[in-house]
Scaffold this active site. Structure first.
Site, short mmCIF file in Angstrom:
data_model
loop_
_atom_site.label_atom_id
_atom_site.label_comp_id
_atom_site.label_asym_id
_atom_site.label_seq_id
_atom_site.Cartn_x
_atom_site.Cartn_y
_atom_site.Cartn_z
N GLY A 233 60.32 -41.01 -0.52
CA GLY A 233 59.99 -41.96 -1.58
C GLY A 233 61.18 -42.24 -2.48
CE1 TYR B 147 45.41 -30.75 -6.41
CE2 TYR B 147 46.18 -32.68 -7.59
CZ TYR B 147 45.23 -31.71 -7.37
OH TYR B 147 44.08 -31.71 -8.13
CG HIS C 77 52.22 -37.56 -1.14
ND1 HIS C 77 51.49 -37.10 -2.21
CD2 HIS C 77 53.42 -36.92 -1.22
CE1 HIS C 77 52.20 -36.24 -2.91
NE2 HIS C 77 53.38 -36.11 -2.33
#
Ligand code: AMP
Length: 289
Positions: free
Chosen positions: A151, A36, A41
């Protein structure tokens, strides 16, 4: 479009084949995700593309890292959309295994990193980091990347992986990527899709509370308690804030700060907005924001 693999053996053989024919300097960058995809990302992917010859993205909602009462079932999934985004970003390989492929049997290995797995997120999500560590190491073994991208949005996870790699001398370079935020400051997350429109303003209180803490810090307030209380007070006065799981400050080694804080320390927050649990963090600095 990227080449899509569903089987461990096939993706392994494909990457091995490329390595064998490409020679020594060939490098593989790896971006593990639960899909998703969003601009957060994409930032990881961009960085991998810049630094490597081949970029591999995994898309797998790992059941082991969800507690029994958590959102495993309702976690958003859309492989077609993810593949299109990967295609646009120039991803070479997508690995999207099934549960049967990843876990033909329930794994019996438990991986703990002392002082990281069992604090903050680990307290509220027991077993979560053991599941994360297992899937990440398993994916590393399958892809065998030179670099892997994580991240800062999931700061405790990043620290966990960095420590695992260090303690195990794992032959991969972990590359941290700063948190990508929406224009209004909300940290991008696949879970933001759960937020009702009327809840978004309250979700923004997290980012805004960081700005308040940063201002206080710049003005000379270095007491951890003062900053944490200011954050809690600001967030909790917003509607739809159901619960603040924690507000803590850690140093670079992930020690929880009790007394004075200093530049480089991180504020970590987990807040329930309605039925959505959001996490975010902020690095304290003397810079103006
Ligand atoms: P997820 O699909 O949520 O498991 O995230 C996959 C990777 O993307 C993890 O390394 C996350 O930390 C990273 N990530 C997720 N959201 C963001 C964001 N807003 N900014 C930067 N990285 C992110």
């Amino acid at each position: 479009m990227p080449t899509l693999f569903r089987k461990i053996k096939e993706v392994k053989n494909f990457i091995r084949g490329l390595r064998a024919s490409a020679g020594n300097s060939f490098s593989v960058g790896f971006v593990p995700t639960m899909g998703y995809l969003h601009e957060g990302h994409m930032e990881l992917i961009k960085k991998s593309k810049l630094q490597n010859d081949l970029t591999v993205v995994s898309i797998y909602v790992n059941p082991l890292q969800f507690g029994p009462e958590e959102d495993y079932e309702r976690y958003p999934r859309d492989l077609e959309r993810d593949l299109a985004m990967c295609g646009e970003a120039g991803v070479d390989v997508v690995f999207a295994p099934t549960d049967e492929e990843m876990y033909p049997e329930t794994p019996k290995v438990k991986i703990e990193v002392e002082g990281i797995s069992n604090v903050l997120e680990g307290v509220f999500r027991p077993g979560h980091f053991s599941g994360v560590a297992l899937v990440v190491l398993k994916l590393f073994n399958i892809i065998q990347p030179d670099r892997a991208y994580f991240g800062e949005k999931d700061f405790q996870q990043l620290k966990l992986i960095q420590r695992l790699v260090k303690d195990l001398s794992y032959p991969v370079e972990i590359v941290p990527v700063p948190t990508v935020r929406d224009k209004d400051g909300l940290a991008l997350s696949s879970r933001n899709t759960y937020l009702k429109e009327y809840e978004r303003e309250s979700a923004l209180s997290i980012y805004r509370s960081f700005l308040i803490a940063q201002k206080l810090f710049r003005a000379g307030n270095t007491s951890a308690n003062t900053l944490k209380e200011a954050i809690k007070e600001y967030i909790s006065k917003h509607p739809h804030v159901r619960k603040i799981d924690y507000v803590e400050i850690v140093d670079e080694d992930f020690n929880i700060k009790e007394g004075e804080v200093s530049e480089g320390d991180r504020i970590l927050v987990a807040v329930w907005i309605g039925n959505t649990r959001l996490i975010d963090n902020w690095r304290l600095s003397y810079e103006e924001v």
